[in-house]
Design an enzyme around this catalytic site. Sequence first.
Site, PDB file in Angstrom:
ATOM      1  N   ASP A 225     -37.178 -77.169 114.274  1.00  0.00           N
ATOM      2  CA  ASP A 225     -38.174 -76.514 113.346  1.00  0.00           C
ATOM      3  C   ASP A 225     -39.470 -76.007 113.618  1.00  0.00           C
ATOM      4  O   ASP A 225     -40.174 -74.683 113.130  1.00  0.00           O
ATOM      5  CB  ASP A 225     -38.467 -77.648 112.221  1.00  0.00           C
ATOM      6  CG  ASP A 225     -37.153 -77.581 111.492  1.00  0.00           C
ATOM      7  OD1 ASP A 225     -36.152 -77.022 111.307  1.00  0.00           O
ATOM      8  OD2 ASP A 225     -37.310 -78.677 110.598  1.00  0.00           O
TER       9      ASP A 225
ATOM     10  N   GLU B 189     -40.381 -74.543 116.718  1.00  0.00           N
ATOM     11  CA  GLU B 189     -40.071 -73.305 117.262  1.00  0.00           C
ATOM     12  C   GLU B 189     -39.745 -72.034 116.371  1.00  0.00           C
ATOM     13  O   GLU B 189     -40.392 -71.143 116.243  1.00  0.00           O
ATOM     14  CB  GLU B 189     -39.103 -73.228 118.240  1.00  0.00           C
ATOM     15  CG  GLU B 189     -39.318 -74.089 119.540  1.00  0.00           C
ATOM     16  CD  GLU B 189     -38.165 -74.246 120.480  1.00  0.00           C
ATOM     17  OE1 GLU B 189     -38.179 -73.291 121.558  1.00  0.00           O
ATOM     18  OE2 GLU B 189     -37.185 -75.166 120.255  1.00  0.00           O
TER      19      GLU B 189
ATOM     20  N   ASP C 148     -40.782 -72.304 113.079  1.00  0.00           N
ATOM     21  CA  ASP C 148     -42.061 -72.102 112.271  1.00  0.00           C
ATOM     22  C   ASP C 148     -42.954 -71.222 112.876  1.00  0.00           C
ATOM     23  O   ASP C 148     -43.476 -70.340 112.725  1.00  0.00           O
ATOM     24  CB  ASP C 148     -42.794 -73.276 111.860  1.00  0.00           C
ATOM     25  CG  ASP C 148     -41.530 -74.018 110.772  1.00  0.00           C
ATOM     26  OD1 ASP C 148     -40.859 -73.646 110.249  1.00  0.00           O
ATOM     27  OD2 ASP C 148     -42.163 -75.238 110.648  1.00  0.00           O
TER      28      ASP C 148
ATOM     29  N   LEU D 274     -41.264 -68.199  70.420  1.00  0.00           N
ATOM     30  CA  LEU D 274     -40.759 -67.621  69.177  1.00  0.00           C
ATOM     31  C   LEU D 274     -40.899 -68.719  68.211  1.00  0.00           C
ATOM     32  O   LEU D 274     -40.615 -69.998  68.599  1.00  0.00           O
ATOM     33  CB  LEU D 274     -39.149 -67.301  69.190  1.00  0.00           C
ATOM     34  CG  LEU D 274     -38.650 -66.152  70.244  1.00  0.00           C
ATOM     35  CD1 LEU D 274     -37.318 -65.993  70.509  1.00  0.00           C
ATOM     36  CD2 LEU D 274     -39.262 -64.866  69.743  1.00  0.00           C
TER      37      LEU D 274
ATOM     38  N   GLU E 124     -28.675 -62.521  69.434  1.00  0.00           N
ATOM     39  CA  GLU E 124     -28.459 -62.680  70.763  1.00  0.00           C
ATOM     40  C   GLU E 124     -28.309 -64.095  70.933  1.00  0.00           C
ATOM     41  O   GLU E 124     -29.011 -64.998  70.133  1.00  0.00           O
ATOM     42  CB  GLU E 124     -29.180 -62.333  71.706  1.00  0.00           C
ATOM     43  CG  GLU E 124     -29.775 -60.690  71.657  1.00  0.00           C
ATOM     44  CD  GLU E 124     -31.007 -60.463  72.468  1.00  0.00           C
ATOM     45  OE1 GLU E 124     -31.259 -61.089  73.371  1.00  0.00           O
ATOM     46  OE2 GLU E 124     -31.658 -59.622  72.067  1.00  0.00           O
TER      47      GLU E 124
ATOM     48  N   LYS F 145     -29.506 -67.732  72.341  1.00  0.00           N
ATOM     49  CA  LYS F 145     -30.760 -68.140  72.917  1.00  0.00           C
ATOM     50  C   LYS F 145     -30.439 -69.397  73.962  1.00  0.00           C
ATOM     51  O   LYS F 145     -29.765 -70.379  73.729  1.00  0.00           O
ATOM     52  CB  LYS F 145     -31.451 -68.951  71.874  1.00  0.00           C
ATOM     53  CG  LYS F 145     -32.928 -69.389  71.973  1.00  0.00           C
ATOM     54  CD  LYS F 145     -33.716 -69.847  70.970  1.00  0.00           C
ATOM     55  CE  LYS F 145     -35.151 -70.305  71.582  1.00  0.00           C
ATOM     56  NZ  LYS F 145     -35.267 -71.524  72.539  1.00  0.00           N
TER      57      LYS F 145
ATOM     58  N   LYS G 222     -33.789 -60.250  66.596  1.00  0.00           N
ATOM     59  CA  LYS G 222     -34.939 -59.509  66.935  1.00  0.00           C
ATOM     60  C   LYS G 222     -34.801 -57.791  66.317  1.00  0.00           C
ATOM     61  O   LYS G 222     -33.629 -57.532  66.119  1.00  0.00           O
ATOM     62  CB  LYS G 222     -34.916 -58.940  68.457  1.00  0.00           C
ATOM     63  CG  LYS G 222     -35.108 -60.119  69.096  1.00  0.00           C
ATOM     64  CD  LYS G 222     -34.941 -59.609  70.872  1.00  0.00           C
ATOM     65  CE  LYS G 222     -34.945 -60.910  71.870  1.00  0.00           C
ATOM     66  NZ  LYS G 222     -34.620 -60.532  73.209  1.00  0.00           N
TER      67      LYS G 222
ATOM     68  N   CYS H  42     -43.511-107.760  81.490  1.00  0.00           N
ATOM     69  CA  CYS H  42     -43.519-106.171  81.981  1.00  0.00           C
ATOM     70  C   CYS H  42     -42.191-105.999  83.102  1.00  0.00           C
ATOM     71  O   CYS H  42     -42.139-106.935  83.866  1.00  0.00           O
ATOM     72  CB  CYS H  42     -44.712-105.671  82.673  1.00  0.00           C
ATOM     73  SG  CYS H  42     -44.689-104.358  83.674  1.00  0.00           S
TER      74      CYS H  42
ATOM     75  N   CYS I  88     -50.204-103.324  88.341  1.00  0.00           N
ATOM     76  CA  CYS I  88     -48.819-102.921  87.835  1.00  0.00           C
ATOM     77  C   CYS I  88     -48.561-101.735  88.613  1.00  0.00           C
ATOM     78  O   CYS I  88     -49.082-100.796  88.200  1.00  0.00           O
ATOM     79  CB  CYS I  88     -48.794-102.860  86.397  1.00  0.00           C
ATOM     80  SG  CYS I  88     -47.170-102.250  85.959  1.00  0.00           S
TER      81      CYS I  88
END
Length: 669
Positions: free
Chosen positions: A35, A37, A39, A85, A115, A117, A290, A408, A432
């Site tokens: 990677d 080389e 990059d 909308l 149409e 959605k 529409k 908890c 926590c």
Amino acid sequence: MEKIVPPAVRIEELRRILREHEYRYYVLSSPTIDDFEYDAMMKQLEELEREYPEWDSPDSPTHRVGSDKTEGFASVRHDRPMLSLSNTYNYDEIGDFYRRVSEGLQGAPFEIVAELKFDGLSISLIYEDGMLVRAVTRGDGIMGDDVTANVRTIRSVPLRLRGDDYPRMLEVRGEILLPFKEFDRINAQREAEGEPLFANPRNAASGTIKQLDPHIVAGRNLDAYFYYLYSDEPLAENHYDRLMQARQWGFKVSDAVTLCCSKEEVYAFIDRFDTERLTLPVATDGIVLKVNAPAQQDLLGFTAKSPRWAIAYKYQAERVRTRLQHVSYQVGRTGAVTPVANLDPVLISGTVVRRASLHNADFIAEKDLHEGDFVYVEKGGEIIPKIVGVDTDARSIDGRPIVFTVLCPDCATPLVREQGEAAYYCPNAEGCPQQQKGRLEHYCGRKTADINIGPETIELLYSRNMIRNVADFYALTEEQLLTLPGFKKRAAAKLLDSIEASKARPYQAILFGLGIRFVGETVAKKLAAVYPSIDALAAATSEELVQIDEIGERIAAAVLHFFSLRQNRELIERLRLAGVSLEAETVSVAVSNRLAGKTVVISGTFEKRSRDEYKAMVEDNGGRMAGSVSSKTSFILAGSDMGPSKREKAEKLGVRLMSEEEFLRLIEE
């Protein structure tokens, strides 16, 4: 003597080498370089293309699926806002929409295009001379993220338009979706690898398009449908024909588009897809209606939030029966513990549902839930699963009642429940882990400190004991970050630069980021307006705080409690020493005193300015904003669709209703 290679030759050589290594890496899975080389060559090519723009080319590796796995997303302003909308849920409301359109067009005839959605991620694509140059998410409707590199990986998005009759500049809007088949495949893969599952295809599509590595995006096989064209140059005469035009240019337009000349035709289309939508390969959550003629759309215009010429019809949520296995618990950043129902997997609206919301302990008691119960599950708005009923007749005699946990689930601290509160809380805020990580993520959000870091990196830093509270971000060093898996110098530098930039974030954003209970974005802004420094706020009394609009005793008590804790005072001092902005740069000064002593309520939608602009105008002219109508209200700035309860109360109290035209004249006098 070293041979000098002309820039044009070197650029083409780099492109050839990079293409070869991309092929070996992504097609053959047999890379021949690492990677670093790769990059380095990509960076050299990017620098050469910047230095010699005349040799730039749209098919360069720098313009396709990039190799930069750490690059963030630039924010881009939409040329035209991407508004949402208005929703409707029954035929009576569709009738109201028809009436409003007819009144707005002064009785002129009009057609409606119906149409599907789609339920995905809204996207705006910009084409210049037929080439895709930019892809921007909806964002907040005004600003969105530039995700061009990721969108280029979607095969249903044309990189070059077909034909030659397209305008020079063209904006196309649509929806990015993850097909159900791909959603199931990806979740199965994530489950096998021990990763958290996506809740639904919409979340998966959104999370995918925000991936920093476009190669991951390419592997998830996103799809896209398109439904809107805009250009300053001539397009087809109406919306329906423009959709057909888009199809000719190579865009994927749904076959489920119908031109309707009456309400009855609209109702027939809605009825048809009430069942057919369940067999579609992608998620939908309603029908969009529409006005067909763009000239009529222009006449009808917009409210502050949505177009007056379009509306969305939402189908009733699908309900199914399945078995409740057991209840687990989640801990939020404020310590609130939320119960989650774990279910036998069931298909709802095209997605497999395994978990559903149980809200709180009262909900569990109210439903009298037992382990093994058969329950009825819906998706609210086709997205969030929730339990809406229990089949008690099918209950097993061995099923034990579900009792809300007293400890908890993360740190085993005994839970507390304050008087008047529905939720149980873990009081161990500092010990926590889930609360700590939740606060760290919240602080880094775009509306708070805006630090470019994801949950995975926060988890990694936390697991290495590098961060425990938000002040720890400002003590991170490059040396520490380079010890983390996957972090190289560039990634470390980008994170540190982002942390440094967060020091200049507005005071109210930092205040919001501190995570004071009940102090959201709006409350933080109100507090910062009255107390322009953290020290001033820390010195405030309960009596002073409750005088602020929309701040009651509960919020005041939470603010006082936050500053009473020694660890929070120490946290603020560490932020101050790090250089974080803890006071407002300037104190707002009234433009005039025209509204001095006046208390104003704003209700409804407006044509000339947004609600936020009107709020600012009230405050800039010495007035005070209020959220509800009372005997102290001086007047209501009333827009269209004003809330009926506010109107009724105003009439009862004799409070004046002022139109936006009257208000603007008052301010401009």
